[in-house]
Design an enzyme around this catalytic site. Structure first.
Site, PDB file in Angstrom:
ATOM      1  N   HIS A   1     -37.101 -78.537  58.061  1.00 31.19           N
ATOM      2  CA  HIS A   1     -36.580 -77.628  57.599  1.00 31.19           C
ATOM      3  C   HIS A   1     -35.730 -76.803  58.418  1.00 31.19           C
ATOM      4  O   HIS A   1     -36.103 -76.735  59.635  1.00 31.19           O
ATOM      5  CB  HIS A   1     -37.643 -76.510  56.999  1.00 31.19           C
ATOM      6  CG  HIS A   1     -38.456 -75.840  57.846  1.00 31.19           C
ATOM      7  ND1 HIS A   1     -38.040 -74.807  58.522  1.00 31.19           N
ATOM      8  CD2 HIS A   1     -39.842 -75.934  58.387  1.00 31.19           C
ATOM      9  CE1 HIS A   1     -39.384 -74.361  59.479  1.00 31.19           C
ATOM     10  NE2 HIS A   1     -40.284 -75.270  59.315  1.00 31.19           N
TER      11      HIS A   1
ATOM     12  N   ASP B   1     -40.346 -74.134  66.052  1.00 32.68           N
ATOM     13  CA  ASP B   1     -40.605 -74.226  64.867  1.00 32.68           C
ATOM     14  C   ASP B   1     -39.289 -73.485  64.072  1.00 32.68           C
ATOM     15  O   ASP B   1     -39.310 -72.705  63.873  1.00 32.68           O
ATOM     16  CB  ASP B   1     -41.958 -73.382  64.182  1.00 32.68           C
ATOM     17  CG  ASP B   1     -42.457 -73.461  62.870  1.00 32.68           C
ATOM     18  OD1 ASP B   1     -41.735 -74.251  62.068  1.00 32.68           O
ATOM     19  OD2 ASP B   1     -43.066 -72.633  62.406  1.00 32.68           O
TER      20      ASP B   1
ATOM     21  N   GLU C   1     -37.875 -73.042  53.868  1.00 29.91           N
ATOM     22  CA  GLU C   1     -39.426 -73.177  54.101  1.00 29.91           C
ATOM     23  C   GLU C   1     -40.341 -71.903  54.653  1.00 29.91           C
ATOM     24  O   GLU C   1     -41.629 -72.053  54.030  1.00 29.91           O
ATOM     25  CB  GLU C   1     -39.551 -74.220  54.911  1.00 29.91           C
ATOM     26  CG  GLU C   1     -41.034 -74.979  54.999  1.00 29.91           C
ATOM     27  CD  GLU C   1     -41.885 -74.551  56.247  1.00 29.91           C
ATOM     28  OE1 GLU C   1     -43.087 -74.673  55.908  1.00 29.91           O
ATOM     29  OE2 GLU C   1     -41.505 -73.496  56.970  1.00 29.91           O
ATOM     30  N   GLU C   2     -39.739 -71.105  55.391  1.00 31.14           N
ATOM     31  CA  GLU C   2     -40.741 -70.163  55.697  1.00 31.14           C
ATOM     32  C   GLU C   2     -41.121 -69.104  54.869  1.00 31.14           C
ATOM     33  O   GLU C   2     -41.875 -68.322  55.075  1.00 31.14           O
ATOM     34  CB  GLU C   2     -40.086 -69.510  56.975  1.00 31.14           C
ATOM     35  CG  GLU C   2     -39.852 -70.181  58.376  1.00 31.14           C
ATOM     36  CD  GLU C   2     -41.094 -70.712  59.042  1.00 31.14           C
ATOM     37  OE1 GLU C   2     -42.173 -70.202  58.520  1.00 31.14           O
ATOM     38  OE2 GLU C   2     -41.056 -71.427  60.039  1.00 31.14           O
TER      39      GLU C   2
ATOM     40  N   ASP D   1     -42.251 -81.304  61.339  1.00 29.68           N
ATOM     41  CA  ASP D   1     -42.442 -79.724  61.745  1.00 29.68           C
ATOM     42  C   ASP D   1     -43.431 -79.281  62.600  1.00 29.68           C
ATOM     43  O   ASP D   1     -43.973 -80.378  63.213  1.00 29.68           O
ATOM     44  CB  ASP D   1     -43.207 -79.163  60.358  1.00 29.68           C
ATOM     45  CG  ASP D   1     -42.552 -77.786  60.174  1.00 29.68           C
ATOM     46  OD1 ASP D   1     -42.279 -77.063  60.977  1.00 29.68           O
ATOM     47  OD2 ASP D   1     -42.998 -77.180  58.901  1.00 29.68           O
TER      48      ASP D   1
ATOM     49  N   HIS E   1     -45.083 -68.587  65.924  1.00 29.22           N
ATOM     50  CA  HIS E   1     -44.283 -67.343  65.246  1.00 29.22           C
ATOM     51  C   HIS E   1     -43.759 -66.244  66.186  1.00 29.22           C
ATOM     52  O   HIS E   1     -43.817 -65.275  65.765  1.00 29.22           O
ATOM     53  CB  HIS E   1     -44.762 -67.022  63.771  1.00 29.22           C
ATOM     54  CG  HIS E   1     -44.701 -67.916  62.814  1.00 29.22           C
ATOM     55  ND1 HIS E   1     -44.915 -67.600  61.579  1.00 29.22           N
ATOM     56  CD2 HIS E   1     -43.990 -69.499  62.872  1.00 29.22           C
ATOM     57  CE1 HIS E   1     -44.669 -68.743  60.769  1.00 29.22           C
ATOM     58  NE2 HIS E   1     -44.148 -69.606  61.478  1.00 29.22           N
TER      59      HIS E   1
END
Length: 310
Positions: A68, A154, A180-181, A207, A285
């Site tokens: 992604h 990521d 995707e997120e 990923d 994140h």
């Protein structure tokens, strides 16, 4: 390990729903470099594919890598309020960047604690930022002998892995997906296209996973036996068998939560087998995502091996 291109990848803004720039960046790179690859792929994009991109290599592709291209971030709401895109960590004073109709924005996140115990986030800026503006973590790429630390490992590291594999891939496909997120959105139609047109029904998910007590830095790429989704055991055992034979260091991950493009494939009607494989990172994140360089090397190596064996 030459990480120059990875540093460029993480600097391109591309939060969920706003992936056009990162898609164009990847596409331009492919057009520039594909003549040096072992096989020149068929490039599929445009109308009906939103901001996704497909590469198909060879006459008999059997397996697709899904990576992604979107990231987490923030939208501007009313009066410079920040609304999360996906699940970014909110740290008081963290630097955010973007652009609206008035120009470039460099701002900081401010956490506001309300009397009722709730929390709001606001962008500190000298004027009102246009509603809906997308803000991302300010690029800050750091590297030493052991680690790379940067916003958006990521999943720009997954994208980089796929592009490294593309250099030598003879038969297979690479799907650069979006959204995707925020729960998926493009994997279904990408999977359908690959299934209908190339009879591809197995996938590897490139990923990044988390450092946990069971999956640690420097001990190999993580092969996920499950998260929220559960891969089919026959396919998973085949992948683990190939990994063992290769001698490439890997760790087995078993989690009860979390999802990926693999989860979206499993929740579709398509009969796809899938497995998530990725280097573990710390400070997930956040602007400080941290990955061990040996795990990155092993991630690339295991994808190269699996794409020749599956």
């Amino acid at each position: 390990m030459n990480t120059t291109f990875l540093e460029k990848l993480v600097a391109v803004q591309g939060a969920s729903g706003d992936e056009s720039r990162i898609k164009d960046f990847i596409l331009n790179h492919i057009k520039k470099e594909q003549n040096t690859w072992k096989v020149q792929p068929k490039i599929i994009h445009g109308k009906g594919f939103q901001d996704t991109l497909l590469l198909v290599f060879g006459e008999k592709p059997t397996t697709a890598i899904f990576a992604h291209i979107d990231t987490i971030g923030y939208n501007i709401g009313y009066d410079n309020e920040l609304i999360k895109i996906g699940g970014p960590r909110a740290i008081d004073g963290m630097e955010l960047v973007g652009r609206d109709s008035h120009g470039i924005i460099e701002t900081e996140l401010m956490i506001i604690e309300n009397e009722n115990g709730s929390v709001n986030y606001k962008a500190v800026f000298e004027r009102t930022i246009d509603r809906g503006t997308v803000l991302s973590f300010k690029p800050n790429f750091r590297e030493n002998d052991e680690f790379i630390q940067s916003p958006y490992m990521d999943n720009r590291l997954g994208v980089w892995t796929a592009l490294e594999v593309a250099k030598t891939l003879e038969n297979g496909a690479i799907a650069f997906s979006t959204y995707e997120e925020t729960g998926g959105g493009s994997v279904g139609f990408l999977g359908k296209y690959l299934y209908d047109n190339y009879d591809i029904n197995q996938a590897l998910i490139a990923d990044i996973t988390w450092v946990t007590p069971g999956v640690t830095h420097g001990n190999g790429v993580a092969i996920s036996m499950r998260d929220k989704g559960i891969p089919r055991k026959v396919y998973l055992d085949q992948i683990i068998g190939i990994a063992k034979e290769s001698g490439i260091p890997f760790q087995l991950e078993v989690e009860s939560a979390g999802g990926s493009d693999g989860t979206a494939l499993q929740e579709s009607y398509l009969p796809f087998d899938w497995c998530f494989i990725g280097a573990p990172e710390d400070h997930v994140h956040s602007p400080d995502e941290k990955v061990h360089k040996e795990d990155i090397k092993n991630m690339i190596a295991i994808f190269e091996k699996l794409m020749t064996k599956l």
